[in-house]
Design a protein around this motif. Structure first.
Motif, PDB file in Angstrom:
ATOM      1  N   ASP A  65       0.327  -1.372  -0.189  1.00 18.27           N
ATOM      2  CA  ASP A  65      -0.160  -0.045   0.060  1.00 18.27           C
ATOM      3  C   ASP A  65       0.873   1.117  -0.365  1.00 18.27           C
ATOM      4  O   ASP A  65       1.031   2.047  -0.430  1.00 18.27           O
ATOM      5  CB  ASP A  65      -1.189   0.141   1.621  1.00 18.27           C
ATOM      6  N   GLU A  66       1.914   1.148   0.488  1.00 13.84           N
ATOM      7  CA  GLU A  66       3.029   2.692   1.019  1.00 13.84           C
ATOM      8  C   GLU A  66       3.336   2.634  -0.736  1.00 13.84           C
ATOM      9  O   GLU A  66       3.211   3.855  -0.864  1.00 13.84           O
ATOM     10  CB  GLU A  66       4.149   2.327   1.255  1.00 13.84           C
ATOM     11  N   GLU A  67       3.905   1.441  -1.435  1.00 10.45           N
ATOM     12  CA  GLU A  67       4.800   1.857  -2.255  1.00 10.45           C
ATOM     13  C   GLU A  67       3.530   2.184  -3.274  1.00 10.45           C
ATOM     14  O   GLU A  67       4.256   3.323  -4.295  1.00 10.45           O
ATOM     15  CB  GLU A  67       4.971   0.340  -2.729  1.00 10.45           C
ATOM     16  N   PHE A  68       2.036   2.060  -3.352  1.00 10.05           N
ATOM     17  CA  PHE A  68       1.287   2.510  -4.888  1.00 10.05           C
ATOM     18  C   PHE A  68       1.173   3.917  -4.033  1.00 10.05           C
ATOM     19  O   PHE A  68       1.217   5.273  -4.774  1.00 10.05           O
ATOM     20  CB  PHE A  68      -0.120   1.696  -4.119  1.00 10.05           C
ATOM     21  N   ASN A  69       0.946   3.626  -2.857  1.00  9.34           N
ATOM     22  CA  ASN A  69       0.842   5.799  -2.256  1.00  9.34           C
ATOM     23  C   ASN A  69       2.098   6.438  -2.701  1.00  9.34           C
ATOM     24  O   ASN A  69       1.530   7.793  -2.823  1.00  9.34           O
ATOM     25  CB  ASN A  69       0.787   6.038  -0.772  1.00  9.34           C
ATOM     26  N   TYR A  70       3.337   6.066  -2.359  1.00 13.82           N
ATOM     27  CA  TYR A  70       3.957   6.432  -3.260  1.00 13.82           C
ATOM     28  C   TYR A  70       4.732   6.771  -5.195  1.00 13.82           C
ATOM     29  O   TYR A  70       4.840   8.001  -5.140  1.00 13.82           O
ATOM     30  CB  TYR A  70       5.555   5.949  -2.568  1.00 13.82           C
ATOM     31  N   THR A  71       4.267   5.672  -5.363  1.00  9.12           N
ATOM     32  CA  THR A  71       4.024   5.541  -6.995  1.00  9.12           C
ATOM     33  C   THR A  71       3.543   5.928  -8.290  1.00  9.12           C
ATOM     34  O   THR A  71       2.961   5.876  -9.057  1.00  9.12           O
ATOM     35  CB  THR A  71       4.772   4.801  -7.562  1.00  9.12           C
ATOM     36  N   ASN A  72       1.730   5.802  -7.373  1.00  3.44           N
ATOM     37  CA  ASN A  72       0.455   5.493  -8.013  1.00  3.44           C
ATOM     38  C   ASN A  72       1.184   4.402  -9.230  1.00  3.44           C
ATOM     39  O   ASN A  72      -0.053   4.695 -10.032  1.00  3.44           O
ATOM     40  CB  ASN A  72       0.193   6.311  -8.683  1.00  3.44           C
ATOM     41  N   SER A  73       1.708   3.393  -9.171  1.00  6.56           N
ATOM     42  CA  SER A  73       1.816   2.108  -9.837  1.00  6.56           C
ATOM     43  C   SER A  73       1.098   1.008  -9.429  1.00  6.56           C
ATOM     44  O   SER A  73       1.875   0.748  -8.779  1.00  6.56           O
ATOM     45  CB  SER A  73       2.759   2.162 -10.984  1.00  6.56           C
ATOM     46  N   TRP A  74       0.523   0.166 -10.615  1.00  4.62           N
ATOM     47  CA  TRP A  74       0.388  -1.072  -9.975  1.00  4.62           C
ATOM     48  C   TRP A  74       0.896  -1.975 -10.285  1.00  4.62           C
ATOM     49  O   TRP A  74       1.115  -2.658  -9.383  1.00  4.62           O
ATOM     50  CB  TRP A  74      -1.481  -1.654 -10.221  1.00  4.62           C
ATOM     51  N   GLU A  75       2.030  -1.208 -11.145  1.00  2.00           N
ATOM     52  CA  GLU A  75       3.175  -2.511 -11.491  1.00  2.00           C
ATOM     53  C   GLU A  75       4.018  -2.660 -10.739  1.00  2.00           C
ATOM     54  O   GLU A  75       4.632  -3.654 -10.253  1.00  2.00           O
ATOM     55  CB  GLU A  75       3.248  -1.833 -12.642  1.00  2.00           C
ATOM     56  N   ASN A  76       4.433  -1.148 -10.213  1.00  4.05           N
ATOM     57  CA  ASN A  76       5.478  -1.152  -9.320  1.00  4.05           C
ATOM     58  C   ASN A  76       4.829  -2.051  -7.299  1.00  4.05           C
ATOM     59  O   ASN A  76       5.917  -2.587  -6.387  1.00  4.05           O
ATOM     60  CB  ASN A  76       5.388  -0.277  -8.918  1.00  4.05           C
ATOM     61  N   SER A  77       3.088  -1.891  -7.248  1.00  6.29           N
ATOM     62  CA  SER A  77       3.210  -2.399  -6.693  1.00  6.29           C
ATOM     63  C   SER A  77       2.699  -3.701  -6.031  1.00  6.29           C
ATOM     64  O   SER A  77       3.396  -4.283  -5.087  1.00  6.29           O
ATOM     65  CB  SER A  77       1.996  -1.749  -6.061  1.00  6.29           C
ATOM     66  N   LEU A  78       2.101  -4.517  -7.099  1.00  6.99           N
ATOM     67  CA  LEU A  78       3.003  -5.760  -7.818  1.00  6.99           C
ATOM     68  C   LEU A  78       4.360  -6.320  -7.481  1.00  6.99           C
ATOM     69  O   LEU A  78       4.585  -7.755  -6.717  1.00  6.99           O
ATOM     70  CB  LEU A  78       1.713  -5.961  -9.214  1.00  6.99           C
ATOM     71  N   LEU A  79       5.081  -5.714  -7.920  1.00  8.16           N
ATOM     72  CA  LEU A  79       6.523  -5.725  -7.797  1.00  8.16           C
ATOM     73  C   LEU A  79       7.445  -5.584  -6.602  1.00  8.16           C
ATOM     74  O   LEU A  79       8.234  -7.003  -6.210  1.00  8.16           O
ATOM     75  CB  LEU A  79       7.861  -4.993  -8.892  1.00  8.16           C
ATOM     76  N   GLN A  80       6.610  -4.577  -5.849  1.00  7.40           N
ATOM     77  CA  GLN A  80       6.744  -5.237  -4.271  1.00  7.40           C
ATOM     78  C   GLN A  80       6.295  -6.618  -3.137  1.00  7.40           C
ATOM     79  O   GLN A  80       6.646  -6.679  -2.329  1.00  7.40           O
ATOM     80  CB  GLN A  80       6.424  -3.775  -3.416  1.00  7.40           C
ATOM     81  N   ALA A  81       4.780  -6.593  -4.372  1.00  6.94           N
ATOM     82  CA  ALA A  81       4.863  -8.242  -3.483  1.00  6.94           C
ATOM     83  C   ALA A  81       5.198  -9.213  -3.874  1.00  6.94           C
ATOM     84  O   ALA A  81       5.837 -10.076  -2.934  1.00  6.94           O
ATOM     85  CB  ALA A  81       3.097  -8.760  -4.096  1.00  6.94           C
ATOM     86  N   VAL A  82       6.194  -9.501  -5.111  1.00  6.43           N
ATOM     87  CA  VAL A  82       6.598  -9.790  -5.349  1.00  6.43           C
ATOM     88  C   VAL A  82       8.120 -10.369  -4.942  1.00  6.43           C
ATOM     89  O   VAL A  82       8.664 -11.308  -5.211  1.00  6.43           O
ATOM     90  CB  VAL A  82       6.665 -10.273  -7.118  1.00  6.43           C
ATOM     91  N   SER A  83       8.216  -8.903  -4.277  1.00  4.96           N
ATOM     92  CA  SER A  83      10.238  -9.034  -4.148  1.00  4.96           C
ATOM     93  C   SER A  83      10.181 -10.298  -2.706  1.00  4.96           C
ATOM     94  O   SER A  83      10.965 -10.461  -2.257  1.00  4.96           O
ATOM     95  CB  SER A  83      10.642  -7.539  -4.420  1.00  4.96           C
ATOM     96  N   PHE A  84       8.913  -9.628  -2.139  1.00  4.05           N
ATOM     97  CA  PHE A  84       9.094 -10.098  -0.648  1.00  4.05           C
ATOM     98  C   PHE A  84       9.282 -11.827  -1.059  1.00  4.05           C
ATOM     99  O   PHE A  84       9.659 -12.894   0.137  1.00  4.05           O
ATOM    100  CB  PHE A  84       7.554 -10.274   0.356  1.00  4.05           C
TER     101      PHE A  84
END
Length: 190
Positions: A65-84
């Motif tokens: 959620d923080e990643e999305f709030n920072y980038t407004n990108s669903w792609e970057n947010s999903l990449l954050q999820a898969v990085s974990f």
């Protein structure tokens, strides 16, 4: 402060332990020994190992959620999820093989729901689109289901393909479709 330290210690040692062995072979006593705490301390913080797993996944959801709030990108947010998931690949596979598939899908559902809801609302707000609420919900549900299916298949296939490639490629292939669908909603009758 000490409470948070202990919880973080338990989470970290659990992830290391589940890298080594399957979830069904891990005991609270073993985890407590690794943390150099007693079993009661574990139970002070968590009901059981499944509550621990849920908290770990919820922590990761907050980061997404923080990643999305920072980038407004669903792609970057999903990449954050898969990085974990990738950083804890063996642990993830051990956990997801040991728990009911419903739990995996529930986590992926929450991730994709959060990302797509925020993305759709951001599109509506920043591009001044007057889409109908029911249509926004349909769009969110459609993309959430597609992304959950994609991530689920990726995990079940052993996470061999590059998530960056998959997510970036999907983003490129469907670029503009959400905005287009929202704009169509403005002109559709009820």
């Amino acid at each position: 402060m000490a409470k948070q330290y202990t919880k973080n210690l338990i989470k970290r040692e659990f992830l290391l332990l589940v890298e080594e062995k399957s979830l069904k072979n891990i005991t609270i006593a073993e985890l407590a020994d690794r943390c150099e705490i007693n079993r009661n301390t574990f139970y002070y913080h968590y009901e059981d190992i499944y509550m621990l797993i849920k908290e770990i996944l919820n922590d990761e959801l907050a980061k997404i959620d923080e990643e999305f709030n920072y980038t407004n990108s669903w792609e970057n947010s999903l990449l954050q999820a898969v990085s974990f998931i990738l950083n804890n690949k063996k642990a993830t596979l051990n956990i997801f093989k040991s728990i009911d598939k419903v739990e995996l899908d529930n986590y992926l559902f929450k991730v994709c729901e959060s990302v797509m809801s925020k993305y759709v609302e951001n599109e509506v707000k920043t591009k001044n689109i007057n889409a109908k609420d029911a249509d926004k919900e349909l769009i969110i549900n459609f993309y959430r289901a597609a992304l959950v299916g994609l991530l689920d298949k990726w995990i079940q296939d052993g996470m061999k393909e590059s998530p960056e490639y998959i997510i970036t490629r999907i983003g490129s292939l469907f670029d503009g479709n959400i905005e287009r669908s929202l704009r169509i909603s403005e002109n559709l009758d009820k």
